[in-house]
Design an enzyme around this catalytic site. Sequence first.
Site: not given
Length: 322
Positions: A305, A122, A246, A290
């Site tokens: 990365d 957002h 995760d 991520d």
Amino acid sequence: MKTKILLSCLVGSTLSLGTMTHASGLVQTKPTYVMSDYAKTKYPIVLGHGMMGFTRLGSASFGLDYWYQITPDLARNGATVFATQVSPFNSTEVRGEQLLQQVDEVIALTGKPKVNLIGHSHGGPTVQYVEIVAPQKVASATAIAGVMKGSPLADTVVSGNFFGTLVNFVVDFLSPTISTLEGNPSLPYDFKAGFRSISVAERTKFNALHPSAAIPKDCSSGQKITSDGIYHYSWTGDQKVTNVFDVVDSAFGVIAGGMLGSQPNDSLVPVCNSIYGQVIRNDYNWNHFDEVNQILGLKAWNAQDPVAVFRQHANRLKLEGL
């Protein structure tokens, strides 16, 4: 849309860096040392978080930054970088005015007439709002998985079905909790206005009212430099579940990503709907969390990365004279 990031504050801590916090919630990362000028842009970098986002939960010594390890790396490589704080849940217009106030503060603090805006989720439309109302203060605008054309998930929530009612219940607890943990409990929140703002229906209306060449009608790249002289960039991931360890991230990816069907998406935002200006890349091996190096940097073992991608983008802005 950022509930897993809130949970991560229970187990994570930030790198120890000097910071300067202002009443608006603005946080500047001050490095203990500078290793290069690779990311030293002409204008300050100002980061805008997404829905259910924050600057930092907790303290500098024990807490969690939304832009996990990203702001310290940028600062160590010469960038003047600020993380902003807006309402976790509210309309694009309310969040945009809050962001504009902090942009004005950055301009006053640094003496620079413009800033490089970067928004996640957002935060993309929030950055776009500032560009619309104050283009003279924006050198560049970058959207990371920005809901520039909205997310069908938001339309589902707004429809008021069981899923939307459940989300509303969770938000009513999390919004004031997040604002309190980041030290700004007075931030207003509006669940319905927040989701309505990022629905496909409302984003279509907004973009018709404020057309931008940076947002294409199809899924191709938008215009890099618009008529107001502002540079535009975007990137996103296209994965749902990237690391089984995760667990919150994985559960969210399965549920939310599945609701988006077969169209490429990062578990929350369709890739096509995130395009804003020049597409740096739209197939990173990342999901929605991520992209800002959450939760605590957990991602796929062969993923790019995110910290390096931000650093490279700062260098891209530098080379453009921004």
